[in-house]
Each structure stands twice: as structure tokens, then as C-alpha cells.
Motif scaffolding. Structure first.
Motif, PDB file in Angstrom:
ATOM      1  N   GLY A  34       1.074  -1.277  -0.116  1.00  0.00           N
ATOM      2  CA  GLY A  34       0.180   0.203   0.323  1.00  0.00           C
ATOM      3  C   GLY A  34       0.997   0.842   0.239  1.00  0.00           C
ATOM      4  O   GLY A  34       0.331   1.898   0.869  1.00  0.00           O
ATOM      5  N   LEU A  35       2.561   0.597  -0.435  1.00  0.00           N
ATOM      6  CA  LEU A  35       2.735   2.654  -0.603  1.00  0.00           C
ATOM      7  C   LEU A  35       4.249   2.472  -1.224  1.00  0.00           C
ATOM      8  O   LEU A  35       4.775   0.844  -1.733  1.00  0.00           O
ATOM      9  CB  LEU A  35       3.508   2.491   1.138  1.00  0.00           C
ATOM     10  N   SER A  36       4.091   3.832  -2.040  1.00  0.00           N
ATOM     11  CA  SER A  36       5.740   3.518  -2.265  1.00  0.00           C
ATOM     12  C   SER A  36       6.799   4.780  -1.512  1.00  0.00           C
ATOM     13  O   SER A  36       5.745   5.756  -0.988  1.00  0.00           O
ATOM     14  CB  SER A  36       5.584   3.742  -4.144  1.00  0.00           C
ATOM     15  N   LEU A  37       7.491   5.013  -1.923  1.00  0.00           N
ATOM     16  CA  LEU A  37       9.071   5.343  -1.358  1.00  0.00           C
ATOM     17  C   LEU A  37       9.739   5.584  -1.609  1.00  0.00           C
ATOM     18  O   LEU A  37      10.487   4.757  -1.932  1.00  0.00           O
ATOM     19  CB  LEU A  37       8.457   5.331   0.340  1.00  0.00           C
ATOM     20  N   ARG A  38      11.008   6.784  -1.255  1.00  0.00           N
ATOM     21  CA  ARG A  38      12.176   6.419  -2.177  1.00  0.00           C
ATOM     22  C   ARG A  38      13.122   8.499  -1.326  1.00  0.00           C
ATOM     23  O   ARG A  38      11.737   9.050  -0.671  1.00  0.00           O
ATOM     24  CB  ARG A  38      12.422   6.809  -3.137  1.00  0.00           C
ATOM     25  N   PRO A  39      13.479   8.790  -1.202  1.00  0.00           N
ATOM     26  CA  PRO A  39      14.111   9.567  -1.081  1.00  0.00           C
ATOM     27  C   PRO A  39      13.633  10.671  -1.635  1.00  0.00           C
ATOM     28  O   PRO A  39      13.579  10.862  -3.161  1.00  0.00           O
ATOM     29  CB  PRO A  39      16.004   8.871  -0.953  1.00  0.00           C
ATOM     30  N   ALA A  40      13.064  11.808  -1.322  1.00  0.00           N
ATOM     31  CA  ALA A  40      12.596  13.032  -1.822  1.00  0.00           C
ATOM     32  C   ALA A  40      14.355  14.539  -2.738  1.00  0.00           C
ATOM     33  O   ALA A  40      15.657  13.941  -1.727  1.00  0.00           O
ATOM     34  CB  ALA A  40      12.179  13.475  -0.923  1.00  0.00           C
ATOM     35  N   LEU A  41      14.229  14.857  -2.698  1.00  0.00           N
ATOM     36  CA  LEU A  41      15.495  15.480  -3.136  1.00  0.00           C
ATOM     37  C   LEU A  41      15.717  16.642  -2.474  1.00  0.00           C
ATOM     38  O   LEU A  41      15.119  17.465  -1.908  1.00  0.00           O
ATOM     39  CB  LEU A  41      15.208  16.539  -4.858  1.00  0.00           C
ATOM     40  N   GLY A  42      16.665  16.410  -2.123  1.00  0.00           N
ATOM     41  CA  GLY A  42      17.180  17.269  -1.200  1.00  0.00           C
ATOM     42  C   GLY A  42      16.984  17.115   0.387  1.00  0.00           C
ATOM     43  O   GLY A  42      17.939  17.465   1.621  1.00  0.00           O
ATOM     44  N   GLY A  43      16.771  15.643   0.628  1.00  0.00           N
ATOM     45  CA  GLY A  43      15.996  15.264   1.923  1.00  0.00           C
ATOM     46  C   GLY A  43      14.654  14.907   2.312  1.00  0.00           C
ATOM     47  O   GLY A  43      13.894  15.167   1.447  1.00  0.00           O
ATOM     48  N   GLY A  44      14.417  13.857   3.276  1.00  0.00           N
ATOM     49  CA  GLY A  44      13.034  13.362   3.861  1.00  0.00           C
ATOM     50  C   GLY A  44      12.546  12.453   2.798  1.00  0.00           C
ATOM     51  O   GLY A  44      13.668  11.871   1.980  1.00  0.00           O
TER      52      GLY A  44
END
Ligand SMILES: Cc1cc2nc3c(=O)[nH]c(=O)nc-3n(C[C@H](O)[C@H](O)[C@H](O)COP(=O)(O)OP(=O)(O)OC[C@H]3O[C@@H](n4cnc5c(N)ncnc54)[C@H](O)[C@@H]3O)c2cc1C
Length: 378
Positions: free
Chosen positions: A252-262
Motif C-alpha cells: 500500500g505504499l511507494s517511497l524513496r528519498p526526496a530531492l534534498g532530503g526527507g
């Protein structure tokens, strides 16, 4: 020298401009907005061939992943290209069954795909909580791209090879005569003339070409209830360290590092609930759901700044790229694709060859607009 105007400076237009200008063409790249500021900037940009069916589409995506590697090697492996692999897991019976089938299929097709124990997954990504009962798959050949800086780099390379970039502040329109497109009309009344026009306008492609009689079979991105828009959540401000290093797909989710952090988060079932008319209040509510799901796999995410935005995918109606010369506008070439982040460099290589040499690439045969042509009744 052939004068080529490319409409749209997302990842597709930018990679194509680099190819065409690098080959010596006289290129003008025109966009209503800052290059790379549209869909390509907010994309998950997972470089993969993980669920690309049928086989020809899988193979094309695999080749595109190799193309990314070669291309970025040539740029000294920039930090916006992150080939750290992809991690997925499933917990329910149905989810485990589907993931096991996918692992089998991908291994049969020679795609790097290994089953990990939950403990091995946590060794790879120590911030993750992976249940002991999960079935975990790791895809070491995958990665992701930060779309904004990737586009900036390609545009700068195109400019170094002589391309001009025109940012208009409003949508351009195409004008057509008997021989095809006759000019691109700018919002200030100016015009760009060329020998060849290339449409790389992403989800707005239908709107660009409809006035000149071309019906592009693409999901209308701004229609009420459209399936093209997504809700994307960013958790954590710039400068915060991302708790993970790769693209991760828990249930139920997709995630990865965001640009610049977080972290950048999204989920298919929530995308189904939004369109471009969804209020910010409702986007924020979906963002809370994403954050709650993320908190179950990465404990301690609360208390950080959160930003929720709606962004729109270019979705050809059968999910596959649309590329090639337009039958009714013979001086005009079209490239629009979902999974455009994965496919852009390879589509750009093949499209540039077709535009410059007049060659027809066999590998693009499955992605022509003519596949939607209906036969006349006898
Ligand atoms: C949430 C989300 C997740 C995604 N995840 C993935 C993924 O994991 N992997 C993957 O490979 N792909 C993914 N995609 C799809 C991928 O991001 C797109 O296929 C890709 O970014 C499309 O690039 P583009 O250059 O065609 O479009 P864009 O980046 O939208 O660029 C098109 C440009 O054309 C300009 N334009 C349009 N019309 C006009 C006009 N009339 N006048 C002037 N300028 C105009 C726009 O301003 C824009 O800058 C995802 C997309 C979204 C939204």
C-alpha cells in the motif's frame, strides 16, 4: 541545417534535445514553464521494468535502464541518478502469491530479482520495520532519478551544443496548413518556424494537438475523475537525512528519498481518489494517510514538515508509449509516455534517429499511433 522545434522541456523533451543538438541539428526547446518543473519534477521516477507487460515492453524498459547507466556514465555519474536497487514486500496471502509469481517471471526473463529474508532486507535498509512473515523481493538493477536536476543537466548539455531554450510563461499553440504544422505560436504573438516539430508535451499532449485535428489516445489529465492525477507527499524538509536509500514498496505504499532530503510518498489506491480539482484540504487528508502508512514501516516519522501536491501522469490509454511521425501532419513527430522517466533516454535515442535519418526503428513498431486505427467496415 534542419531546424527542429521541440514543444515541452520535461525529461522526454530534454533528453531528445540533447540527442538532436548533439547530432548537429538546429534545436529550439520551448516550454510554458521552467524546464523540468512539470510531471518530471514530482515523479517517483523509479527506473524499472518490474511490472511492464507484455514481454516487448519489459525488454524495452530493461534496455532503457541500461541506457540510463551509459548516459550518466558519460556525465560522470551525477548524484541525481541513484541506481541503488528496489525493495518490495508483501504480507497478505494474495500479495505474497502475486509477488512470488512476479519474482518467478522476472527471473525467467533474466531480470535481476532475488528473494530476501526480512532480516536481510533490514540489513539493507536499517530504518525499515519489515514483519517476520513478509515475502521480500530485491531488484538490484533498479534505481531512481531526481527528475528536476536531471532535466537541468540535459537542457544545459543541449544548450552547450547550440540549442535555444524559450520559456514563454503560457501555453504555445500549433498552427497547421496543407503540408503539416506551419508554426508554433507563442503567447506574445511571436512564432517559431521549423522544418520539423516535435511534441513532448506530456499529459497536455491531447490539448496541444486536438486543435490541429489529431486525436491522441491519452487519458485527459484535467477531466473530473481522471485516472491520470496522483497525490504525492513529501515528508521532511531540505537538508534532513532520508531514512532510506532506495525505492521501497511496502504493501500500500511507494517511497524513496526526496530531492534534498526527507521522503517522497505515494500510493496507487489514493491516486484513484484525486483529480486536478481535488482541494488542498483533501490532498492534505490523503497525505495524512500516506504518512500514517509510512510511519508503520519507518517508525518516528512524525513532527516533520509535510507537503502534499497533485501531479498528473501522461497516460496513453493502453499504457504504452506513443511515438513516431503523425500520419496527418507529416513534419511533426510525437513522443509521449507513461514510465517516461525510465524510458526517456532510449526513446530519445530512437526518436532522434527517426527524426534525423528518416529511419524507422523496429523497436518502436509496437508504439505507433497507428495501433489505434480502426479498420473500416467492409
Ligand atoms: C506521481 C508520479 C509517479 C510516477 N512514477 C514513475 C516511475 O516510478 N517511473 C517512471 O518511469 N515514470 C513515472 N512516472 C511517469 C513519468 O514521470 C512521466 O512519464 C514523465 O515525467 C513524462 O515526462 P514528459 O517530459 O513527457 O512530461 P513533463 O515532465 O510533464 O514535461 C512536459 C512539458 O511540456 C510542457 N507543455 C505542455 N504543453 C505545452 C504547451 N501547450 N506549451 C508550452 N509547453 C507545454 C509542460 O510545461 C512541461 O514542462 C510518474 C509520474 C507521476 C506523476
Amino acid at each position: 541545417m534542419r531546424r527542429i522545434v521541440i514543444i515541452g522541456a520535461g525529461i522526454i523533451g530534454a533528453t531528445l534535445a540533447t540527442r538532436l543538438a548533439g547530432a548537429g541539428a538546429d534545436v529550439t526547446l520551448v516550454d510554458a514553464r521552467r524546464p523540468g518543473a512539470a510531471t518530471s519534477a514530482t515523479s517517483l521516477a523509479w527506473l524499472n521494468a518490474n511490472q511492464k507487460l507484455p514481454r516487448h515492453y519489459h525488454d524495452y524498459s530493461v534496455r532503457a535502464m541500461h541506457e540510463w547507466r551509459e548516459l550518466t556514465d558519460g556525465f560522470g555519474r551525477p548524484d541525481w541518478y541513484v541506481p541503488t536497487g528496489g525493495l518490495s514486500w508483501a504480507e497478505s496471502d494474495g500479495g505474497r502469491h502475486a509477488l512470488a509469481e512476479r519474482l518467478d517471471r522476472l527471473r525467467d526473463w533474466g531480470y535481476p530479482a532475488v528473494e530476501l529474508t526480512p532480516r536481510q532486507a533490514v540489513e539493507l535498509e536499517p530504518a525499515l520495520h519489515v514483519p517476520d512473515t513478509a515475502l521480500v523481493a530485491y531488484f538490484p538493477g533498479e534505481g531512481y532519478v531526481h527528475g528536476g536536476p536531471a532535466v537541468d543537466t540535459f537542457v544545459a548539455h543541449a544548450q552547450a551544443a547550440g540549442a535555444r531554450v524559450v520559456v514563454t510563461g503560457g501555453d504555445v499553440v500549433v498552427e497547421a496548413g496543407d503540408a503539416g504544422v506551419s508554426a508554433v505560436r507563442l503567447p506574445d504573438g511571436g512564432r517559431l518556424d521549423a522544418d520539423v516539430y516535435v511534441c513532448c508535451a506530456g499529459w497536455r499532449t491531447g490539448r496541444l494537438l486536438e486543435p490541429v485535428g489529431v486525436a491522441v489516445p491519452i487519458v485527459p489529465g484535467d477531466a473530473p475523475g481522471s485516472s491520470a492525477p496522483c497525490v504525492v507527499t513529501r515528508v521532511g524538509g531540505h537538508g534532513t537525512v532520508s531514512p532510506v536509500t532506495r525505492v521501497v514498496h511496502p504493501p500500500g505504499l511507494s517511497l524513496r528519498p526526496a530531492l534534498g532530503g526527507g521522503l517522497q510518498l505515494e500510493a496507487g489506491d489514493l491516486n484513484d481518489l484525486v483529480d486536478v480539482h481535488t482541494t488542498q484540504e483533501d490532498l492534505d487528508r490523503h497525505g495524512e494517510t500516506l504518512l500514517r502508512r509510512a510511519g508503520q514501516v519507518i517508525p518516528g516519522l512524525g513532527g516533520q514538515p509535510v507537503e502534499n501536491v497533485c501531479c498528473v501522469r501522461p497516460l496513453p490509454v493502453d499504457g504504452h508509449p506513443l511515438t513516431g511521425w503523425l500520419p496527418t501532419l507529416p513534419n511533426t513527430y510525437l513522443v509521449v509516455s507513461h514510465s517516461g522517466m525510465t524510458l526517456a533516454p532510449l526513446l530519445a535515442r530512437h526518436a532522434a534517429a527517426e527524426i534525423l535519418d528518416g529511419t524507422a526503428h523496429d523497436e518502436l513498431a509496437a508504439y505507433r499511433l497507428t495501433r489505434f486505427a480502426t479498420s473500416e467496415p467492409a
